[in-house]
Design an enzyme around this catalytic site. Structure first.
Site, short mmCIF file in Angstrom:
data_model
loop_
_atom_site.label_atom_id
_atom_site.label_comp_id
_atom_site.label_asym_id
_atom_site.label_seq_id
_atom_site.Cartn_x
_atom_site.Cartn_y
_atom_site.Cartn_z
N LYS A 1 47.68 24.93 43.62
CA LYS A 1 47.68 23.45 43.73
C LYS A 1 46.32 22.87 43.34
CE LYS A 1 49.27 23.56 48.09
NZ LYS A 1 49.76 23.05 49.37
N HIS B 1 30.94 49.37 45.49
CA HIS B 1 32.01 49.73 46.42
C HIS B 1 31.36 50.46 47.60
CE1 HIS B 1 35.81 50.59 48.02
NE2 HIS B 1 36.43 51.12 46.98
N ARG C 1 37.86 42.23 48.30
CA ARG C 1 37.81 42.94 47.02
C ARG C 1 38.07 41.89 45.95
NH1 ARG C 1 40.57 48.54 45.10
NH2 ARG C 1 38.85 49.24 46.37
N ARG D 1 44.32 52.78 48.94
CA ARG D 1 43.55 53.34 50.05
C ARG D 1 42.66 52.33 50.76
NH1 ARG D 1 44.76 56.77 46.77
NH2 ARG D 1 43.91 55.33 45.28
N THR D 2 41.85 51.62 49.98
CA THR D 2 40.85 50.76 50.63
C THR D 2 41.54 49.70 51.49
OG1 THR D 2 39.41 51.16 48.75
CG2 THR D 2 38.78 49.37 50.20
C1 NCD Z 1 38.07 53.21 43.56
C2 NCD Z 1 37.86 51.75 43.21
O1 NCD Z 1 38.72 50.91 43.47
O2 NCD Z 1 36.80 51.49 42.69
N1 NCD Z 1 39.23 53.41 44.33
C3 NCD Z 1 39.13 53.33 45.68
O3 NCD Z 1 38.82 52.29 46.23
N2 NCD Z 1 39.31 54.46 46.39
C4 NCD Z 1 37.98 54.11 42.40
C5 NCD Z 1 38.86 53.83 41.21
O4 NCD Z 1 39.63 52.89 41.17
O5 NCD Z 1 38.74 54.63 40.27
#
Ligand code: NCD
Length: 325
Positions: free
Chosen positions: A87, A141, A108, A58-59
């Site tokens: 490298k 997050h 991320r 999703r993200t």
């Molecule tokens: C979450 C995450 O990555 O922290 N997922 C997301 O981004 N919607 C929650 C999870 O992984 O449980």
């Protein structure tokens, strides 16, 4: 603006972002082509790199589509196997390369401290590159909290001071960055009370509850989901975050059934909101999708538009009048 921690999303910022996100969402869902063209003109000529070292469905897609809707050209780097890291390039050099090429890095990363270190380096080098935290290890997050609060606010009006609202967070709260960020963000709404419902060993960490105490937020903890359900205005389910290990010197986990079964949803008030950041396992069964109080899929859809609003804000292009015809 570089968004590294959810604390930076203050109430005035949130109020502004939600208003802009509703405008974008309404026009885009209505298929307003001239609005879409104006939106895509806001950040055209600029670029973003999505650098994700941890898995994401999703993200990643939501940020990518949000960025493209605002006109940003997007490039992606998922994992380091295909980069010059193989490298011998250092991680810092990889990110400095991205920062020299793109106007924004949507990041991320499994290391919770990396984004702050990168922000420091960019500031020290006087580089304007925007940073957007799309998940920093088990810590933060912020954009997930943003879309969760955007969704909650649409159904419960968190800003209406007339009534107290109780939000229950259920499951692995200790390692769930989405719940940790949500707790911080909700602390800015004085009428929201937070209840942490988790097995021993998976409760919300002291750094978050200390921040709630400092902010004067009412909160409590329990492992009794059934007892709490009738008093919840919203329930936020979190899966077991077992990609992060619990060390031997840390409190062990006592298994407790935290599944939000259809029998349990029957105990929730009629106006309640059911949310889950996804991905889910057994804690939110598929049958709950048909419950009119379930908002987790709506939250996914809302997330794209509130992220578009956030990107406009980061570039200082968030004046709503520039989007009106
Ligand atoms: C979450 C995450 O990555 O922290 N997922 C997301 O981004 N919607 C929650 C999870 O992984 O449980």
């Amino acid at each position: 603006m570089r968004l590294t921690h959810v604390r930076q999303l203050t109430r005035p910022r949130l109020d502004r972002l939600f208003e802009l996100a509703e405008l974008i969402r309404g026009s885009m869902r209505a298929g307003d082509q001239s609005f879409a063209a104006r939106l895509a003109g806001r950040l055209s000529g600029r670029s973003a790199v999505l650098a994700f070292s941890q898995p994401s469905t999703r993200t990643f897609v939501s940020c990518s589509l949000a960025a493209r809707a605002t006109g940003l050209v997007c490039e992606e780097m998922r994992g380091s196997e295909t980069s010059s890291r193989t490298k011998g390039e250092t991680e810092l050099d990889t990110f400095l390369t991205l920062a020299n090429l793109a106007d924004a890095i949507i990041l991320r990363h499994h290391d919770p401290g990396l984004i702050e270190r990168l922000a420091y380096e960019l500031t020290r080098r006087q580089m304007p590159t925007r940073l957007l935290n799309a998940g920093s290890g088990p810590d933060q997050h912020p954009t997930q909290a943003l879309l969760d609060v955007f969704t909650l606010n649409a159904h419960l009006d968190l800003r209406a001071a007339s009534r107290q609202i109780t939000v229950g967070m259920v499951g692995d709260l200790r390692r769930g960055r989405a719940a940790r960020s949500l707790s911080h963000m909700l602390s800015q709404f004085p009428n929201v009370r937070q209840v942490f419902i988790a097995p021993d060993g998976l409760h919300m960490s002291g750094d978050v509850t200390d921040a709630l105490d400092t902010a004067g937020v009412e909160w409590s903890r329990t492992d009794d989901l059934d007892e709490m359900l009738p008093s919840l205005d919203a329930v936020y389910m979190v899966r077991l975050q077992d990609e992060y290990e619990i060390r031997e010197d840390e409190a062990p986990v006592t298994p407790v059934d935290m599944r939000l079964s259809p029998e349990r949803t029957a105990m929730l008030p009629a106006h309640a909101c059911i949310l889950h950041p996804l991905p889910r396992r057994g804690e939110l069964p598929l049958e709950v999708d048909d419950d009119p109080r379930a908002r987790h899929w709506e939250a996914v859809e809302r997330g794209k538009w509130v992220r578009a609003a956030l990107l406009l804000h980061q570039f200082g292009c968030d004046d709503p009048s520039a989007l009106s015809g």
